[in-house]
Enzyme design. Structure first.
Site, short mmCIF file in Angstrom:
data_model
loop_
_atom_site.label_atom_id
_atom_site.label_comp_id
_atom_site.label_asym_id
_atom_site.label_seq_id
_atom_site.Cartn_x
_atom_site.Cartn_y
_atom_site.Cartn_z
N SER A 151 13.75 20.59 1.65
CA SER A 151 14.13 19.71 0.76
C SER A 151 12.66 19.14 0.33
CB SER A 151 15.05 18.56 1.16
OG SER A 151 14.99 17.62 -0.01
N TYR A 165 18.68 12.81 7.11
CA TYR A 165 18.45 14.06 6.66
C TYR A 165 16.98 14.29 6.27
CZ TYR A 165 19.09 17.19 2.43
OH TYR A 165 18.80 18.17 1.75
#
Length: 278
Positions: A151, A165
């Site tokens: 990401s 995350y």
């Protein structure tokens, strides 16, 4: 029919029931690959494979489904060994991941949410990489492509706290780079895919009805919109193909320019371009 860019390749896609995983499945099938779709939800897989067959009606490879919890090594091993009858894996797309609604900052994130996130997003990728390499060696493959979904938040941090995350995706980047170097002489390529926030069920579930949280993200895009899953799937096809034979160890960023821009003052667009390929 002309040969596709992935003709003759056997691929595993985790988290394949929706979002990037499903769109990648469709494109892989259109490009001639055989695909094993895996996910933790069997009902979602059944729906996903039906969609894939509908949208890739002229596929030359085959598509099958298998339930897999990537946080369990026995599941991942069984998933990879399922391809032994196909001749082994050529492409592994470690795409499964979670972003939990209780994920927050260092003070507020519950330990159980931290552990759950690392178990799926980091350990699951490790298991996928490990067993992909074992399969490539077992079947004496001359080359292989392993793509791990990371990401952009691993590169620039998140405007909205999601510490577990973000940390997990940073670990994916580091793991991928090291594996790329370790296995380079075997011609097993490892690359990380770094999406910006996308218009996927995972993100929409996390954002919910919190319009302030949504706006804090949308405003960072120069084009004023989230990306679409198919825009990432097209990047995965390239990384999986022999066209990317000299692409190894990259943090492959597909973010609409988000990481290169100041926050824009204009309001976001509400629709993707009408000509976006499906």
């Amino acid at each position: 029919m002309p040969r596709g860019r992935l003709s003759g390749k056997n691929a595993i896609i985790t988290g394949a029931a929706g979002g990037i995983g499903l769109q990648t499945t469709i494109l892989f099938l259109r490009e001639g690959a055989s695909v094993l779709m895996t996910d933790v939800s069997e009902p979602a897989l059944a729906k996903g494979v039906a969609t894939a067959k509908e949208l890739a009606p002229h596929m030359t490879g085959k598509v099958e489904t298998m339930k897999c919890d990537v946080s369990k090594e026995t599941d991942v091993q069984a998933m990879v060994e399922h391809l032994d009858d196909w001749g082994g894996v050529d492409v592994m797309f470690n795409n499964a991941g979670i972003m939990h609604g209780q994920d927050d900052d260092a003070i507020s994130t519950p330990e159980k949410i931290w552990d759950l996130t690392q178990s799926i997003n980091v350990k699951g990728v490790w298991f996928g990489c490990k067993h992909a390499v074992l399969s490539l060696r077992k079947h004496k493959k001359q080359r292989g492509s392993i793509i791990n979904t990371a990401s952009v938040v691993a590169l620039v941090g998140s405007a909205t706290p999601q510490l577990a995350y973000t940390a997990s995706k940073g670990a994916v980047l580091a793991m991928t780079r090291e594996l790329a170097i370790v296995h380079a002489k075997e011609d097993f390529r490892f690359n990380s895919l770094c999406p910006a926030p996308l218009n996927t069920p995972l993100l929409q579930d996390w954002l919910g009805d919190d319009q302030a949280k949504r706006h804090r993200r949308e405003v960072h895009f120069p084009g004023g919109r989230f990306g679409e899953a198919i825009e990432l799937a097209q990047a995965v096809v390239f990384l999986a193909s022999d066209e990317a034979s000299f692409v190894n160890g990259t943090d492959f960023v597909v973010d609409g320019g988000m990481t290169k821009a100041y926050v824009t003052p204009e309001g976001p667009a509400t629709q993707p371009p009408a000509n976006l390929a499906r």
